[in-house]
Design a protein around this motif. Structure first.
Motif, mmCIF file in Angstrom:
data_model
loop_
_atom_site.group_PDB
_atom_site.id
_atom_site.type_symbol
_atom_site.label_atom_id
_atom_site.label_comp_id
_atom_site.label_asym_id
_atom_site.label_seq_id
_atom_site.Cartn_x
_atom_site.Cartn_y
_atom_site.Cartn_z
ATOM 1 N N PHE A 1 8.811 -0.100 3.675
ATOM 2 C CA PHE A 1 7.408 -0.214 4.074
ATOM 3 C C PHE A 1 6.702 -1.254 3.209
ATOM 4 N N GLY B 1 5.248 -2.913 8.407
ATOM 5 C CA GLY B 1 3.911 -2.615 7.905
ATOM 6 C C GLY B 1 2.885 -3.264 8.814
ATOM 7 N N GLY C 1 3.208 -2.206 2.105
ATOM 8 C CA GLY C 1 1.834 -1.700 2.088
ATOM 9 C C GLY C 1 0.872 -2.711 1.525
#
Length: 310
Positions: free
Chosen positions: A301, A167, A303
């Motif tokens: 991921f 990320g 975020g």
């Protein structure tokens, strides 16, 4: 901590010694903790209590210190970090000592720190925990869920794939690795978290000081390895093939989980590892390493809009 002998010396210089002594005696015997102990042992006579007056005096003073605890570093007790307790041994009152809550917490942290090794990782990361994580979106929630599942599987002795946390800068990837390391330590599982760029730079120096093999063995054999900020290192053929490649090959063969954090996706990391210092690309060597990373880790991921570095 003043002893009763010190107090008695002061009383001897006063005119009303007996009166002052009686006051001191009453002060000790009516102390909350002393009186509670004597009430629990009604067979202890006042004469017997007076024989232990010196111990009771020290006990009373130290318990008062504990009640107004100045902190572990400033503890003035005879045994810093230890709390006094009264016990009856063959009709004699004695003082024993046990670790206070702060000392127990300190010892616990020291024990955990031996299970959680690190290189070039900030102190706040080493104190990270799942409880302190702030979730604001599904991307971060998913990463935390994977992290919790990983710790659970490893603690149960089950096969577990590592995690590849990726990320943008500052979304809490390193903090999450720290939380995983602490959670593993709570389960008595050893781990090591390293800031990859700085550690790889040190590896070059370790050749000269004779610690290269020792450091390589640590990374190859630690039960859980965490490579923080992989992809940010200054890449050379030697770093890629003789350090990263050798470590990951050993860990793959021994089925030892490895976790990563990176600003790169797996595809971008492949490009980074394929870089040739002469300006070309060595895709096959990069793909060989990426095969090990892809096969033994789950890309997740990370975020969020909050920058954890601010």
């Amino acid at each position: 901590m003043e002893s009763i002998q010190d107090a008695m010396k002061q009383l001897k210089n006063t005119r009303n010694f007996q009166e002052q002594f009686e006051s001191l005696k009453n002060q000790v015997l009516t102390d909350r903790y002393v009186s509670e102990f004597l009430s629990m042992h009604p067979d202890v006579s006042e004469a017997a209590a007076l024989k232990s007056l010196s111990s009771l005096y020290s006990f009373s003073n130290e318990r008062k210190t504990c009640d107004a605890c100045p902190g572990l570093e400033a503890c003035p007790n005879l045994m810093p970090g230890y709390q006094p307790h009264l016990k009856l041994v063959r009709e004699v009152i004695e003082v024993s000592y046990g670790k206070c809550p702060l000392k127990m917490q300190e010892d616990k942290q020291k024990a955990l720190s031996t299970l959680m090794k690190s290189y070039f990782i900030p102190k706040e990361i080493l104190q990270a925990s799942f409880d302190r994580l702030y979730t604001v979106d599904s991307g971060r929630n998913e990463a935390i869920r994977h992290a919790v599942d990983f710790v659970k599987s490893v603690s149960l002795g089950q096969p577990a794939k590592g995690l590849y946390l990726h990320g943008k800068f500052g979304t809490g990837k390193t903090y999450l690795l720290g939380a995983i390391a602490n959670a593993l330590a709570e389960k008595h599982i050893e781990s090591m978290i390293v800031h990859t760029p700085e550690f790889l730079h040190e590896m070059k120096s370790s050749i000269n000081n004779g610690t290269f093999s020792e450091k390589m063995d640590m990374l190859k054999k630690v039960p859980v390895l965490m490579l923080d900020d992989i992809g940010a290192e200054h890449l050379t053929h030697w770093v890629r093939d003789e350090i990263i490649g050798v470590i990951l090959q050993h860990r793959m063969m021994e089925k030892l989980p490895t976790l990563y954090s990176s600003n790169y996706t797996l595809d971008l990391l492949t490009e980074h590892l394929a870089f040739d210092q002469k300006g070309g690309m060595e895709k096959m060597k990069a793909l060989r390493i990426m095969e090990r990373i892809r096969h033994l880790s789950i890309p997740v991921f990370m975020g969020g809009e909050i920058n954890y570095r601010l």
